[in-house]
Design a protein around this motif. Structure first.
Motif, short mmCIF file in Angstrom:
data_model
loop_
_atom_site.label_atom_id
_atom_site.label_comp_id
_atom_site.label_asym_id
_atom_site.label_seq_id
_atom_site.Cartn_x
_atom_site.Cartn_y
_atom_site.Cartn_z
N ALA A 130 -37.54 -10.14 5.33
CA ALA A 130 -38.54 -9.49 6.19
C ALA A 130 -37.92 -8.43 7.08
O ALA A 130 -38.57 -7.95 8.01
CB ALA A 130 -39.25 -10.54 7.05
N TYR A 131 -36.67 -8.07 6.80
CA TYR A 131 -35.95 -7.08 7.61
C TYR A 131 -35.79 -5.79 6.79
O TYR A 131 -34.99 -5.74 5.85
CB TYR A 131 -34.58 -7.62 8.00
CG TYR A 131 -34.64 -8.85 8.87
CD1 TYR A 131 -34.69 -8.74 10.26
CD2 TYR A 131 -34.66 -10.13 8.32
CE1 TYR A 131 -34.75 -9.88 11.07
CE2 TYR A 131 -34.73 -11.27 9.11
CZ TYR A 131 -34.77 -11.13 10.49
OH TYR A 131 -34.84 -12.25 11.28
N PRO A 132 -36.52 -4.72 7.13
CA PRO A 132 -36.46 -3.48 6.35
C PRO A 132 -35.06 -2.91 6.19
O PRO A 132 -34.75 -2.30 5.15
CB PRO A 132 -37.37 -2.53 7.15
CG PRO A 132 -38.34 -3.44 7.83
CD PRO A 132 -37.54 -4.66 8.19
N GLU A 133 -34.20 -3.09 7.18
CA GLU A 133 -32.86 -2.52 7.12
C GLU A 133 -32.06 -3.08 5.94
O GLU A 133 -31.09 -2.46 5.49
CB GLU A 133 -32.11 -2.82 8.42
CG GLU A 133 -31.79 -4.29 8.63
CD GLU A 133 -31.25 -4.60 10.00
OE1 GLU A 133 -30.13 -5.13 10.08
OE2 GLU A 133 -31.92 -4.32 11.00
N MET A 134 -32.45 -4.25 5.44
CA MET A 134 -31.71 -4.88 4.35
C MET A 134 -32.12 -4.36 2.97
O MET A 134 -31.43 -4.64 1.99
CB MET A 134 -31.92 -6.40 4.39
CG MET A 134 -31.35 -7.08 5.60
SD MET A 134 -31.59 -8.88 5.51
CE MET A 134 -30.73 -9.40 7.00
N LEU A 135 -33.20 -3.63 2.91
CA LEU A 135 -33.73 -3.25 1.60
C LEU A 135 -32.89 -2.22 0.87
O LEU A 135 -33.06 -2.02 -0.34
CB LEU A 135 -35.16 -2.73 1.77
CG LEU A 135 -36.15 -3.75 2.35
CD1 LEU A 135 -37.53 -3.14 2.50
CD2 LEU A 135 -36.21 -5.01 1.50
N ASP A 136 -31.99 -1.56 1.59
CA ASP A 136 -31.09 -0.61 0.93
C ASP A 136 -29.81 -1.28 0.46
O ASP A 136 -28.92 -0.62 -0.09
CB ASP A 136 -30.73 0.53 1.90
CG ASP A 136 -31.92 1.44 2.17
OD1 ASP A 136 -32.75 1.60 1.26
OD2 ASP A 136 -32.02 1.97 3.30
N ASP A 137 -29.71 -2.60 0.64
CA ASP A 137 -28.53 -3.34 0.22
C ASP A 137 -28.36 -3.27 -1.29
O ASP A 137 -29.35 -3.21 -2.04
CB ASP A 137 -28.65 -4.80 0.67
CG ASP A 137 -27.37 -5.58 0.46
OD1 ASP A 137 -27.17 -6.06 -0.68
OD2 ASP A 137 -26.59 -5.71 1.41
N GLU A 138 -27.12 -3.30 -1.74
CA GLU A 138 -26.82 -3.22 -3.17
C GLU A 138 -27.49 -4.35 -3.95
O GLU A 138 -27.82 -4.21 -5.12
CB GLU A 138 -25.30 -3.27 -3.38
CG GLU A 138 -24.84 -3.18 -4.82
CD GLU A 138 -25.18 -1.84 -5.47
OE1 GLU A 138 -25.21 -1.77 -6.71
OE2 GLU A 138 -25.40 -0.86 -4.73
N THR A 139 -27.71 -5.48 -3.27
CA THR A 139 -28.36 -6.62 -3.91
C THR A 139 -29.70 -6.22 -4.52
O THR A 139 -30.08 -6.69 -5.59
CB THR A 139 -28.60 -7.74 -2.88
OG1 THR A 139 -27.35 -8.12 -2.31
CG2 THR A 139 -29.26 -8.96 -3.52
#
Length: 428
Positions: A350-359
């Motif tokens: 639920a944290y938008p900042e994480m959506l650019d993660d390589e995962t």
């Protein structure tokens, strides 16, 4: 440690129909409880069991004598289970609910107002604010997002490659690509099922329209606005005018084109990441699945907003230990716990900042959903939404009538009146 009640489990996840929550006031006791119970919707899977082992380990750093007991409740049983708990039966301390159910359970007194607690927890400001707002009711916070999920446009990448075309990003491109697919492959290019509120809503939002808005405490339907009407007529016209969606999907939901997508019988359709498991089960030739990719939903002039689905963590109203229970809620939904659960369940944090993660960016299907999560909206946050949509089928019913040839102005005028009436019914 948690006691085992299912011998087959090596983890301490409880599946028995028991819980430790009891009656009590919102103030609660300050001492650490011997155990806290969490109700999770769905079925137990090994990654989820491991997740809760980690949650307990982290939680016991601050509450060494408190065990975390988890009961998995099938979604189909959720309403009855919560109603039974409200009636004085076994109840949880921490409860997962669908984000579209927060207003319903808050209005019934099943879940606790946690506004003062969330205001003091900094992580909330980093969460998807649309999802945070959807976990509120009458300007009070009743939960926090645990994970999110959205629908995207599924398409046959091999077919588009053969046509030298990219996934459509606009309505005009959607029609163009769909017609090209049908001409080349002799199958419908796109599926536009009429019983599909979440999909129809994306078309409405992308055109600047709304389904309903709240003004001075009253809900007002917006089905007759120029923007909403144009979007609904366009969606209906994908069947009647553009002829890119077949009559077979009239009156149906997205489950019918799902099976067709899995078997190479439709070129594009809209659904969530959770549909992939069903496609795997229904595909007669598993090799087809290798060519199914996803892209953000095309809108009037670019990416369309999608309904931000997912779940919310709440405190059950009768928990005797709200402070300890909220600390457990935080452990489950902070950046570490939230991401871990999303990864275990195949969702998104639920944290938008994480959506650019390589995962999420390394997998094309996940990358499409991660991009779509940057463009989201929510449905009317009212306990009466279920009555308007699931029971009354007001919006999909209007689309169905238009597809069947009824006058759009008359249909939408009547539907808008019924929608406004339903959304403003007194909440018991």
């Amino acid at each position: 440690m948690r006691s085992l009640k299912t011998a087959a489990f090596s983890t301490a996840v409880l599946l028995a129909a028991t819980a430790c929550g009891g009656s009590g006031s919102e103030g609660g006791a300050s001492e650490a409880p011997g155990s806290l119970t969490v109700w999770v919707m769905g079925t137990a899977q090994d990654p989820l069991q491991k997740y809760f082992d980690t949650v307990e380990q982290r939680y016991q750093e601050d509450y060494p004598d408190t065990s975390v007991e988890v009961e998995f409740v099938p979604w189909s049983d959720a309403q009855q289970s919560i109603n039974n708990a409200l009636a004085g039966g076994d109840a949880p301390d921490v409860l997962e609910v669908g984000n579209d159910q927060v207003a319903n359970w808050a209005s019934q007194g099943a879940i606790m107002d946690i506004t003062s607690r969330t205001e003091q927890w900094g992580a909330v400001s980093d969460m998807d604010q649309a999802a945070v707002d959807y976990a509120s009711y009458q300007e009070s916070q009743y939960g926090v997002p645990w994970f999110t999920g959205v629908r995207t446009l599924y398409y046959r990448s091999d077919w588009l490659k053969g046509l030298d075309m990219e996934p459509p990003q606009t309505w005009d491109e959607l029609v163009e690509v769909a017609k090209a697919i049908e001409e080349e492959q002799d199958v419908p290019g796109f599926a536009a099922p009429t019983d599909f509120t979440n999909g129809i809503a994306s078309f409405i939002w992308s055109n600047g329209g709304e389904i309903a808005v709240q003004q001075e405490g009253e809900w007002q339907g917006r089905l007759t606005s120029a923007e909403t009407r144009e979007a609904i007529e366009f969606y209906a016209g994908l069947t009647t005018e553009e002829n890119i969606s077949p009559q077979a999907y009239v009156g149906e939901n997205e489950l019918v084109p799902l099976a067709d997508m899995a078997n190479g019988e439709v070129g594009m359709y809209i659904d969530g990441g959770w549909a992939l498991t069903s496609m795997e089960e229904q595909a007669e030739d598993p090799a087809v699945l290798e060519d199914i990719q996803a892209a953000p939903i095309p809108g009037a002039d670019g990416i369309a907003p999608a309904f931000v689905g997912g779940s919310v963590l709440t405190l059950f109203a009768t928990t005797e230990h709200p402070d300890a229970a909220f600390d457990l809620l935080k452990t489950m939904s902070d950046k570490k716990g939230g991401k871990s659960y999303a990864d275990a369940g195949g969702f998104f944090p639920a944290y938008p900042e994480m959506l650019d993660d390589e995962t999420y960016q390394s997998d094309p299907l996940k990358a499409a959903a991660a991009e779509q999560l940057k463009h989201t909206e929510v449905l009317p946050a009212t306990p009466n939404w279920n009555a308007a949509d699931q029971d009354g089928k007001i919006l999909p019913g209007a689309v169905l009538d238009i597809v069947k040839g009824k006058d759009p102005d008359t249909v939408l005028e009547e539907a808008n009146k019924e929608l406004t009436k339903t959304l403003n019914k007194p909440v018991a």
